[in-house]
Design an enzyme around this catalytic site. Structure first.
Site, short mmCIF file in Angstrom:
data_model
loop_
_atom_site.label_atom_id
_atom_site.label_comp_id
_atom_site.label_asym_id
_atom_site.label_seq_id
_atom_site.Cartn_x
_atom_site.Cartn_y
_atom_site.Cartn_z
CD GLU A 8 -2.95 -1.04 2.36
OE1 GLU A 8 -2.76 -0.21 3.28
OE2 GLU A 8 -3.94 -1.76 2.31
CD GLU A 19 -3.78 -5.92 4.07
OE1 GLU A 19 -4.56 -5.08 4.57
OE2 GLU A 19 -2.54 -5.78 4.06
C1 BGC Z 1 -3.08 -2.53 6.08
C2 BGC Z 1 -3.11 -3.30 7.38
C3 BGC Z 1 -4.21 -2.77 8.27
C4 BGC Z 1 -5.53 -2.95 7.55
C5 BGC Z 1 -6.74 -2.51 8.35
C6 BGC Z 1 -4.43 -2.17 5.53
O1 BGC Z 1 -4.40 -0.85 5.10
O2 BGC Z 1 -2.27 -3.16 5.13
O3 BGC Z 1 -1.86 -3.22 7.97
O4 BGC Z 1 -4.22 -3.36 9.53
O5 BGC Z 1 -5.52 -2.21 6.36
O6 BGC Z 1 -6.71 -1.14 8.60
#
Ligand code: BGC
Length: 462
Positions: free
Chosen positions: A167, A352
């Site tokens: 990111e 993610e």
């Molecule tokens: C990040 C994580 C974070 C998650 C939830 C993402 O932007 O890669 O490190 O915990 O979002 O906020």
């Protein structure tokens, strides 16, 4: 006629974490401090002054955590390397004890048939490099490539999937523009420089990887589809800026060799002229794109929301998570199809996806029931499958996160885990969502129900 949902053979079913958020013991065994070590130990910068000093103690409990992953049926695990464990000063001498931790973790994963997916940089820059300007120093591309090379040589034969940066937008927006994340700077002038050096570092690491003769490396971006609050010219222009700032700022350069025109509109005189030659490095071809998807936003013109002059309008008809993010699974289909149409057909991974919801600090009768999170995963996994049916080459899905963990400046107040962590005892308890995900994996997707009929497949936002 509808058929049960089935994901393709070889699909990766994973969960993701990052080093600083779960490991704890950030200075153990000769590790050098990171910018997060400094940030959390500066008064007032994280919720309730919480730190990652202990976090989930994964550094010491990794073996039982891997067993937990195996029990859930995961066949992949995405985690990050703490740069400063391996190179305490960020460059120069390797710390064998730090490297040894990741070697043991990788071996343990492989023993359990779980593919390691390694992120080289998930925000914990060695403090010694920050002292030299960190992401503002153009030399960082070389520092990063040297560090990457150490990792490729140590783990390249055992790790099938690598990503360079997690990111870049968050690193820059949070770390250099608004200051909510380490190193906590607030500068309109620094943000574009940091972004550019991040992209150069990404390109340099891809080149270092190619020099080792390997071919499974990618970049991870967070994408958030933007929708207009109205058809007014002002809202439409704000939409373009918001989309350029968050979604195209990093993808246009790596795929098209240029920044979106809107960047100059957003940053004005703070937007620098970049040497054309840099884009050869930035455009170094890589093998897949990782997409982190959490939510969408509906955008309106807002002169006070600088520098983009756009803000999000709340959507009261939809549910929101505890981080105040709208639950909008259709947006996942939208971003995946948008990437394919806008940047070309390439292997994609959802690196993610997940939601923070309240869970009690302690399990009740040994259980943690999290129906809202089950619903979130159910809907987003169905959306992932819908994207595959739309022709997207989606190769895997990583839930965020394996464990409840240190949510950066929000401390431990937000729980994203499939597995609950009792922060007093550090005991792990798989939540209902973990059991649900395990069932989806076991059934190859069938536990998600039937495929929607063709007519109801959700369409693209753009
Ligand atoms: C990040 C994580 C974070 C998650 C939830 C993402 O932007 O890669 O490190 O915990 O979002 O906020």
């Amino acid at each position: 006629m509808s058929d049960p949902i089935r994901f393709p053979e070889g699909f990766l079913w994973g969960a993701a974490t990052s080093a600083y958020q779960i490991e704890g013991s950030p200075l153990a065994d000769g590790a050098g401090p990171s910018i997060w070590e400094r940030f959390v130990h500066s008064p007032g910068l994280t919720a309730s002054g919480e730190t990652g000093d202990l976090a989930c103690d994964h550094y010491r409990r990794y073996a039982s955590d891997v067993r937990l992953m195996a029990d859930l049926g995961l066949n992949a695990y995405r985690f990050s390397i703490a740069w400063g464990r391996v190179l305490p000063a960020g460059r120069g001498k390797v710390n064998p004890a730090g490297l040894g931790f990741y070697e043991r973790l990788v071996d343990r994963l492989l023993e359990h048939g779980i593919q390691p997916a390694v992120t080289l940089y998930h925000w914990d820059l060695p403090a010694a490099l920050d002292d030299r300007g960190g992401w503002l120093n153009p030399d960082i591309a070389e520092w990063f490539a040297d560090y990457a090379q150490v990792m490729f040589r140590a783990l390249g034969d055992r790790v099938p999937l690598w990503t360079t940066l997690n990111e870049p937008w968050v690193i820059t927006d949070g770390g250099y523009l608004h200051g909510a994340l380490a190193p906590g700077h607030r500068s309109l002038y620094e943000a574009p420089i940091a972004s550019h050096n991040l992209l150069r570092a990404h390109g340099a690491a891809v080149r270092a990887y190619r020099a080792e003769g390997k071919h499974r490396i990618g970049l991870v971006v967070n994408l958030e589809p933007k929708y207009p609050a109205s058809q007014s010219a002002g809202d439409q222009a704000a939409l373009r800026r918001a989309d350029a700032y968050m979604n195209r700022q990093y993808l246009d350069p790596v795929f098209h060799g240029r920044y979106p025109d809107e960047m100059r509109e957003i940053f004005g005189s703070a937007w620098p002229d970049h040497p054309a030659a840099d884009f050869d490095l930035i455009q170094e071809p890589f093998d897949f794109l990782g997409i982190n998807y959490y939510t969408r936003s509906v955008i309106r013109h807002d002169d006070r929301a600088l520098p983009v002059r756009a803000s999000a309008v709340r959507q009261p008809q939809h549910p929101y998570t505890e981080t105040d993010w709208e639950v909008y699974p259709e947006g996942l289909v939208a971003v995946l199809t948008w990437v394919k149409h806008h940047y070309g057909d390439m292997p994609l991974y959802i690196t993610e996806n997940g939601a923070a919801y309240y869970d009690a600090p302690r399990p009740v009768d040994g259980r943690v029931d999290d129906p809202l999170r089950v619903h979130y995963f159910h809907e987003h996994l169905r959306a992932a499958h819908a994207a595959i049916r739309e022709g997207v080459d989606l190769r895997g899905y990583f839930a965020w996160s394996l464990l409840d963990n240190f949510e950066w400046s929000l401390g431990y107040s937000k729980r994203f885990g499939l597995v609950h962590v009792d922060y007093e005892t550090l005991r792990r308890t798989p939540k209902s969502s973990a059991r649900f995900y395990a069932e989806v994996i076991r059934s190859g997707g069938a536990a998600l129900g039937e495929t929607p009929s063709r007519r109801t497949v959700i369409g693209s936002a753009r």
